[in-house]
Structures are given as C-alpha cells and as structure tokens.
Scaffold this active site. Structure first.
Site, short mmCIF file in Angstrom:
data_model
loop_
_atom_site.label_atom_id
_atom_site.label_comp_id
_atom_site.label_asym_id
_atom_site.label_seq_id
_atom_site.Cartn_x
_atom_site.Cartn_y
_atom_site.Cartn_z
N CYS A 241 -30.24 -91.82 -87.54
CA CYS A 241 -30.70 -90.43 -87.39
C CYS A 241 -29.43 -89.78 -87.36
O CYS A 241 -29.10 -88.42 -87.47
CB CYS A 241 -31.11 -90.68 -85.97
SG CYS A 241 -32.82 -90.86 -86.69
N ASN B 79 -39.47 -86.61 -86.51
CA ASN B 79 -37.97 -86.40 -86.19
C ASN B 79 -37.79 -87.05 -88.19
O ASN B 79 -38.51 -88.20 -88.78
CB ASN B 79 -37.93 -88.08 -85.81
CG ASN B 79 -36.39 -87.98 -86.09
OD1 ASN B 79 -35.19 -88.39 -86.65
ND2 ASN B 79 -36.49 -89.72 -84.95
N HIS C 241 -30.16 -83.30 -83.75
CA HIS C 241 -31.38 -83.83 -84.54
C HIS C 241 -32.18 -83.53 -83.76
O HIS C 241 -32.67 -84.03 -82.22
CB HIS C 241 -30.77 -85.61 -84.33
CG HIS C 241 -31.45 -86.21 -84.47
ND1 HIS C 241 -32.07 -86.43 -86.11
CD2 HIS C 241 -32.35 -87.41 -84.11
CE1 HIS C 241 -33.25 -87.38 -85.60
NE2 HIS C 241 -33.23 -87.80 -84.69
N1 COA Z 1 -50.63 -91.25 -78.80
C1 COA Z 1 -51.56 -91.52 -77.66
N2 COA Z 1 -51.02 -92.94 -76.62
C2 COA Z 1 -49.67 -92.94 -76.67
C3 COA Z 1 -49.36 -93.01 -78.09
C4 COA Z 1 -50.04 -92.36 -79.16
N3 COA Z 1 -48.94 -91.77 -80.61
N4 COA Z 1 -47.72 -93.94 -78.13
C5 COA Z 1 -47.81 -94.05 -77.02
N5 COA Z 1 -49.05 -93.65 -76.43
C6 COA Z 1 -49.65 -94.56 -74.94
C7 COA Z 1 -48.72 -95.74 -74.08
O1 COA Z 1 -49.43 -96.67 -74.95
C8 COA Z 1 -48.60 -95.90 -73.17
O2 COA Z 1 -49.69 -96.28 -72.65
P1 COA Z 1 -49.83 -96.46 -71.65
O3 COA Z 1 -49.40 -95.96 -70.21
O4 COA Z 1 -52.10 -96.90 -71.21
O5 COA Z 1 -49.19 -98.44 -71.36
C9 COA Z 1 -48.84 -94.16 -72.88
O6 COA Z 1 -49.57 -93.62 -73.56
C10 COA Z 1 -47.08 -93.90 -72.19
O7 COA Z 1 -46.50 -94.13 -73.04
P2 COA Z 1 -44.62 -94.38 -72.99
O8 COA Z 1 -44.10 -94.93 -73.78
O9 COA Z 1 -44.37 -95.06 -71.33
O10 COA Z 1 -44.44 -92.49 -73.22
P3 COA Z 1 -43.53 -91.79 -73.17
O11 COA Z 1 -43.32 -90.41 -72.17
O12 COA Z 1 -41.99 -92.99 -73.08
O13 COA Z 1 -43.23 -90.74 -74.33
C11 COA Z 1 -41.96 -91.52 -76.40
C12 COA Z 1 -43.42 -92.36 -75.63
C13 COA Z 1 -42.08 -92.52 -77.78
C14 COA Z 1 -42.24 -90.38 -76.78
C15 COA Z 1 -40.15 -91.24 -75.91
O14 COA Z 1 -40.19 -92.43 -75.64
C16 COA Z 1 -39.52 -90.94 -76.50
O15 COA Z 1 -39.63 -89.67 -77.11
N6 COA Z 1 -38.55 -91.75 -76.77
C17 COA Z 1 -37.57 -91.15 -77.90
C18 COA Z 1 -37.86 -91.61 -79.04
C19 COA Z 1 -36.98 -91.08 -80.40
O16 COA Z 1 -35.87 -89.97 -80.48
N7 COA Z 1 -36.37 -92.37 -80.95
C20 COA Z 1 -35.88 -91.12 -81.97
C21 COA Z 1 -33.95 -91.40 -81.82
S1 COA Z 1 -33.07 -91.34 -82.86
#
Ligand code: COA
Length: 323
Positions: A114, A280, A250
């Site tokens: 990225c 993304n 980004h």
């Molecule tokens: N739809 C519905 N539910 C989802 C899901 C989806 N697509 N993906 C995850 N969940 C659920 C999980 O299973 C979890 O359920 P649980 O509480 O029953 O276990 C719940 O949602 C919360 O998941 P969590 O991973 O804690 O969510 P979060 O608030 O951390 O958001 C991301 C997840 C990935 C959106 C977030 O962590 C993020 O943006 N991280 C950075 C990623 C990024 O930018 N990557 C690229 C960098 S270049």
C-alpha cells in the site's frame, strides 16, 4: 533556483464493474451497515475479464500523459508500484512500456504494497534530480481482488482494484515558491510483516497466495506511523500543518484518515477521501485520489500537498510537494 521533480499531469483508471456493499452481502456474511460503520467503504471496483494490473496502468498513464500534454516517447523512466503484477516476471512496468509504444527507457516495478506509490515517487524523484532520467511515469496499479480470499469477510470487503499515474519531470524552480517535490521520507519495519501479508509466493509455496491481515494491529500502527512520517516531511520542508492545502492519504479506512488528521491537528476538510467509492486499492489509492481531487478542481497549481501511505511490511512514507 533548485532542481525539483514537478507533477505535469495525473490520470487514473477503474475497472468497468462497480460492486456496492449490498451486492457483496449477497455472497459474503456481511452487511452495508457493518462495512460503512467500521471502514467508511460503500463500494469498490472489481477487475473483470481482460482487465489486468498492466491494462489499468496503461489507461491511467495515457490520461496522465494527455493531462501533461506530452507524447509517451518523452518518457525515459517508468516505475510501477504494485503487489499484484500480471506475472511473477517480467516486471509489469515493461508491459506498460510496450503498451505505451515506448521502445527504450528504464522500466521496473516497486513492491511496497500500500505504500508502493510513495516508494516509487521517492525513487523517481531521486533519479530525476540525480540526472538518471528527465521525465518519469510513476504509477500505482493493483488488481487486489485476485489475491483476496472471498470466504474471509475480515479482508475481502476492504479492497478494490484500480490505477493512478503521474508524469514527473525534473525542472529548475524557485527554491522558496517553486513547484515540485520538496521532501520525502520512507520507513520499513519488517518485524511486523506477519500482520499483513499473503500466504504464498514463488519461493515458498509456489502459489500466489491470499491476503491475510490482523486488522486491529494494523490499525494501531497505522495512525502512529502515518502521523509521525507526515510530521517528518513537514519538518524537512520547514512547514507546519497549517501550511498544508491538501492531504492525499492512502485510502484504507475512513477511521484511520480521521484519527491521523486529528493527531496532526489538520482540518479534516483538507483531507481527500475516496475510500467510500474505491475501497483500499493498495498502491493505486494515493495517485487515484490525487487524480480525483485534481480533476474535480480541489487541488490547484501551487497548492501545498502532502501524500502519505502505510502498508504491509510494514512500510510507510510521506511526500510534501507544491503541485
Ligand atoms: N462484516 C460483518 N462483521 C464482520 C466483518 C464483516 N466484513 N468483519 C469482521 N466482522 C466481525 C468480527 O468477526 C467481529 O465479530 P465478533 O465481535 O463477534 O468476534 C466484529 O466484526 C468486530 O471485528 P473487529 O476485527 O474487532 O473489527 P474492527 O473494528 O477492528 O474493524 C477492520 C476491522 C479490519 C475494519 C479494522 O481493524 C481496520 O480497518 N484495520 C486496518 C486495516 C487496514 O487499514 N489495512 C490495510 C492497511 S494498508
């Protein structure tokens, strides 16, 4: 006077097919509400038959050259940032070169996921100022949809495909007020490469692999690293957050964009946001967002612009320039 790399034109390209969250929710256990609340993403573009990293890169490059008013044959350097090349080798930059009808120039790919576009811009800037080339095409292009695990809802909803390109040319400009790249900073910390990676590769499994990510860990590092590297380029350029006209970040997650802007004391209205419509797009996201903001008239000649990105590795970087 000082020699700087000046952006003469920008361009971008998207696949034909747009997929919104509701359509995704028909095949993935997710919902529009969850995706919008956690990421700000509403839709993404997914490459179809015949659409590849190089074909999107060629389309974006043609638009950038048109905006610059230059023929492709003026280009003597092509750097393509991508984590999803057409083939393991040759470099997709050479496919782009052939597609643009350029028979002799330097052409290679840069892999920093990225933050690949920031790496590519920094390499191009140094080659241009060092005299190795005069006019460069710097491209970010990805077909991330092809390395997603469509059964893994924690990753597949986050990414999309696309390409963005800029034409950079070495020009003598006024040191205080002139256009061009003023400062670049890059970082990498390989201790974290397991937090965001692909579970395959030519030298390990012999397969391409799929994206794996520990989202919360990535999120935490992203805000800290991005705010720090933006401060570094501002310090290098002798500028403060108040001098910045536009930040082109980004586009990973709207919450990361908000948190980073807050940490630096930047006005959120000055942050270009396209994650809602493109998701993304990895190395493509910064040049794609830049092209959107240039073409809709927000970014104008003379504006102070900061680009930033972070990605797998981890790798991260920022660039301050006068557009
Ligand atoms: N739809 C519905 N539910 C989802 C899901 C989806 N697509 N993906 C995850 N969940 C659920 C999980 O299973 C979890 O359920 P649980 O509480 O029953 O276990 C719940 O949602 C919360 O998941 P969590 O991973 O804690 O969510 P979060 O608030 O951390 O958001 C991301 C997840 C990935 C959106 C977030 O962590 C993020 O943006 N991280 C950075 C990623 C990024 O930018 N990557 C690229 C960098 S270049």
């Amino acid at each position: 006077m000082t020699l700087r790399s000046v952006i003469l034109g920008t361009g971008s390209a998207l696949p034909r097919r747009r997929v919104d969250n509701a359509e995704l929710a028909k095949t993935v256990d997710t919902s529009d509400e969850w995706i919008v609340a956690r990421t700000g993403i509403r839709s993404r573009y997914i490459a179809g038959e015949g659409e590849t990293t190089s074909s999107l890169a060629i389309a974006a490059s043609k638009r950038a050259l048109e905006a610059a008013g230059l023929p492709a044959t003026d280009i003597d350097l092509i750097i393509l940032a991508t984590a999803t090349p057409d083939q393991t080798f040759p470099a997709s930059a050479t496919t782009v070169q052939a597609g643009l009808g350029i028979n002799d120039c330097v052409a290679f790919d840069v892999a920093a996921v990225c933050s690949g576009f920031l790496y590519a811009v920094t390499v191009a800037d140094n080659m241009l100022r060092g005299g190795a080339a005069k006019t460069a095409l710097v491209i970010g292009s990805e077909t991330f949809s092809r390395i997603l695990d469509w059964e893994d809802r924690t990753t597949c909803v986050l990414f999309g495909d696309g390409a963005g390109a800029i034409v950079l040319q070495a020009q003598e400009t006024d040191a205080a007020t002139g256009r061009g790249i003023i400062a670049n900073r890059l970082h990498a910390d390989g201790r974290h490469n397991g937090l965001l990676s692909v579970d395959g590769g030519p030298s390990t499994t012999g397969t391409v692999g799929k994206v794996r990510m520990k989202g919360q860990d990535v999120f935490r590092h992203a805000v800290v690293n991005l705010a720090q590297v933006m401060q570094e380029v501002l310090d290098d350029a002798g500028l403060s957050a108040a001098d910045v006209d536009w930040v082109v970040p980004h586009q990973a997650n709207a919450r990361i964009l908000d948190a980073t802007a807050r940490k630096l004391g930047l006005d959120p209205a000055r942050v270009v946001v396209t994650v809602d419509r493109h998701a993304n797009t990895s190395a493509a996201s910064v040049p794609l967002a830049l092209d959107v903001a240039v073409r809709d008239g927000r970014i104008k000649t003379g504006d102070l612009v900061v680009l930033e990105a972070m990605g797998g590795g981890f790798t991260w970087g920022a660039c301050a320039l006068r557009f």
